[in-house]
Enzyme design. Structure first.
Site, PDB file in Angstrom:
ATOM      1  N   ALA A 128       0.845  -1.201   0.000  1.00 33.44           N
ATOM      2  CA  ALA A 128       0.000   0.000   0.000  1.00 33.44           C
ATOM      3  C   ALA A 128       0.873   1.242   0.000  1.00 33.44           C
ATOM      4  O   ALA A 128       1.427   1.615   1.036  1.00 33.44           O
ATOM      5  CB  ALA A 128      -0.940  -0.012   1.206  1.00 33.44           C
ATOM      6  N   GLY A 133      -3.675  11.784  -3.095  1.00 27.95           N
ATOM      7  CA  GLY A 133      -2.864  12.930  -3.504  1.00 27.95           C
ATOM      8  C   GLY A 133      -1.414  12.592  -3.746  1.00 27.95           C
ATOM      9  O   GLY A 133      -0.563  13.480  -3.855  1.00 27.95           O
ATOM     10  N   GLY A 135       0.793   9.836  -6.145  1.00 28.60           N
ATOM     11  CA  GLY A 135       0.863   8.727  -7.094  1.00 28.60           C
ATOM     12  C   GLY A 135       2.288   8.338  -7.376  1.00 28.60           C
ATOM     13  O   GLY A 135       2.934   7.632  -6.607  1.00 28.60           O
ATOM     14  N   GLY A 351      -7.358  -6.821 -37.188  1.00 27.83           N
ATOM     15  CA  GLY A 351      -8.658  -6.344 -37.651  1.00 27.83           C
ATOM     16  C   GLY A 351      -9.766  -6.743 -36.689  1.00 27.83           C
ATOM     17  O   GLY A 351      -9.613  -6.623 -35.472  1.00 27.83           O
ATOM     18  N   GLU A 375       4.036   0.669 -10.272  1.00 33.48           N
ATOM     19  CA  GLU A 375       5.464   0.543  -9.944  1.00 33.48           C
ATOM     20  C   GLU A 375       6.275   1.699 -10.529  1.00 33.48           C
ATOM     21  O   GLU A 375       7.468   1.548 -10.795  1.00 33.48           O
ATOM     22  CB  GLU A 375       6.031  -0.793 -10.437  1.00 33.48           C
ATOM     23  CG  GLU A 375       5.494  -2.002  -9.708  1.00 33.48           C
ATOM     24  CD  GLU A 375       5.900  -2.044  -8.258  1.00 33.48           C
ATOM     25  OE1 GLU A 375       7.057  -2.344  -7.951  1.00 33.48           O
ATOM     26  OE2 GLU A 375       5.033  -1.769  -7.413  1.00 33.48           O
ATOM     27  N   THR A 377       5.416   5.266 -13.146  1.00 32.62           N
ATOM     28  CA  THR A 377       5.042   5.479 -14.541  1.00 32.62           C
ATOM     29  C   THR A 377       6.277   5.550 -15.445  1.00 32.62           C
ATOM     30  O   THR A 377       7.400   5.728 -14.981  1.00 32.62           O
ATOM     31  CB  THR A 377       4.250   6.792 -14.701  1.00 32.62           C
ATOM     32  OG1 THR A 377       5.112   7.893 -14.346  1.00 32.62           O
ATOM     33  CG2 THR A 377       3.016   6.803 -13.822  1.00 32.62           C
TER      34      THR A 377
END
Length: 398
Positions: A128, A133, A135, A351, A375, A377
């Site tokens: 965790a 607020g 990231g 397709g 993990e 960006t």
């Protein structure tokens, strides 16, 4: 000369894991993609297996000579990335749902004391970090931990926690001293069921839907003093954020190998369908005599190979106790970006087959996107690479 042939022991791992992926994961991939929060019972066979273990310390065999270099090792990290690529070729969401293979297990294996490893090493551990607020900038977390007697009191909120509902314990990142900045950030082991520790909700996601993702709220959550991950002695100047960040150097190559496995699944399926329709891939052709489809397919294969080699390099360095912060971020940046590009391009080349739920191609495109996000960006990885190459600190290059 550099030999990049796969050694026999890795071939054995690769073949056995591919058998599991093909026989167990791939057949139920669509089922658990459509039933997002249902636990995959097929994974119970993995319970009790030491997936995130820590190598035993060897006894000192005498003093080393000054010029003596350590011999290369066959280590756990290289074996893990090979295993993960094969398993994610089967299904990434299911791989993330395997008991005792959570990111928290990697954190415990990386920095726990021997006593903590003995107590929590075999439990299913989630990680965790992310907050509403906070990231990509893990150093800005606001969840607090205050020492009161023999207990830590935790308060805050954690979002996007993988295996939130299914895990046994959670490794929670919190700050013990906001004024100390990143140096004040520690990680704590919190057991499920602890008063003040509540699973608030589960998320509905774009991809890796077989893996449950949730939000935790910590409201005056009290845990033993010894649940501070790592040493129980708090030395703000030398431990904290730098200590727990070692986990990322171990886990980012693992995420990169996940992206590699998904991308390989998409390429394999695309190649199969092209050949079924009479399209012959001729590698002897001159680049100037190829169709645009051939060029795009060969380029995807080249990127896939580069992804894998970067992952293996970072894992090999970890096994040989070499600092791999740069290589770990390089592998994550490359695999995260090009894994997404490859799966999307495969859907384009296929397709209607690429967008039909009759096949898994569209699922692989959805699953791959998160690999460029969690993990750290892709942008954060490029920043870390730049700092390492230029020799600048986080304060000098933001």
């Amino acid at each position: 000369m550099v030999n990049i042939e796969t050694p026999d022991y890795l071939n054995t791992i690769k073949n056995s894991m591919n058998g599991i992926a093909k026989g167990i994961l791939r057949p139920v991939a669509r089922k658990y993609d459509e039933n997002e929060h249902e636990y995959p019972k097929e994974l119970d066979m993995f319970r009790g297996m030491p997936i995130m273990s820590r190598p035993k310390k060897k006894k000192d065999g005498g003093e080393k000579k000054p010029d003596e270099k350590p011999k290369p090792k066959r280590g756990a990290n290289l074996s893990q990335v090979v295993t993960i690529e094969e398993m994610c070729w089967g299904d990434a969401g299911l791989l993330l749902s395997i008991p005792n293979a959570g990111l928290g297990n990697a954190a415990i294996a990386a920095v726990a004391t021997d006593e903590q490893m003995e107590k929590y090493g075999k439990k299913w551990a989630a990680m965790a970090i992310t907050e509403p607020g906070s990231g990509s900038d893990s150093g800005s977390i606001t969840t607090t931990a205050k020492l009161e007697g023999d207990e830590w009191v935790l308060n805050g909120e954690k979002i996007f926690v993988t295996c939130a509902e299914r895990c046994d314990v959670v490794v929670v990142w919190a700050t013990i001293d906001k004024k100390a900045g990143k140096s004040g950030i520690k990680s704590f082991i919190v057991e499920k069921g602890t008063p003040g520790f509540k699973l608030e909700k589960l998320e509905h996601k774009l991809g890796i839907r077989a893996s449950d993702t949730g939000t935790f709220v910590l409201d005056n959550c009290r845990i033993p003093k010894t649940n501070l991950l790592g040493s129980a002695e708090v030395k703000t100047e030398t431990e904290g954020f730098k200590g727990v960040m070692k986990t990322f150097d171990n886990t980012r190559p693992l995420v990169a190998s996940m992206a590699t496995g998904i991308a390989r699944a998409a390429i394999d399926f695309t190649r199969e369908k092209l050949q079924e329709n009479g399209f012959v891939l001729d590698y002897s052709k001159n680049l100037n005599n190829m169709s645009s489809l051939e060029k795009e397919f060969y380029m995807m294969e080249a990127h896939l190979e580069a992804m894998r080699l970067l992952v293996w390099r970072a894992a090999w360095m970890a096994d040989n106790e070499q600092f791999n912060n740069l290589e770990a971020s390089m592998s994550k940046a490359k695999a995260g970006k090009y894994g997404t590009m490859i799966t999307q391009k495969c859907c384009e080349l296929l397709g209607p087959l690429g967008f039909s739920c009759e096949h898994l191609a569209e699922k692989w495109m959805r699953d791959s996107k998160i690999m460029d996000i969690f993990e750290g960006t892709g942008q954060i990885q490029h920043l870390i690479v730049a700092r390492n190459v230029l020799g600048l600190s986080s304060k000098d290059l933001k």
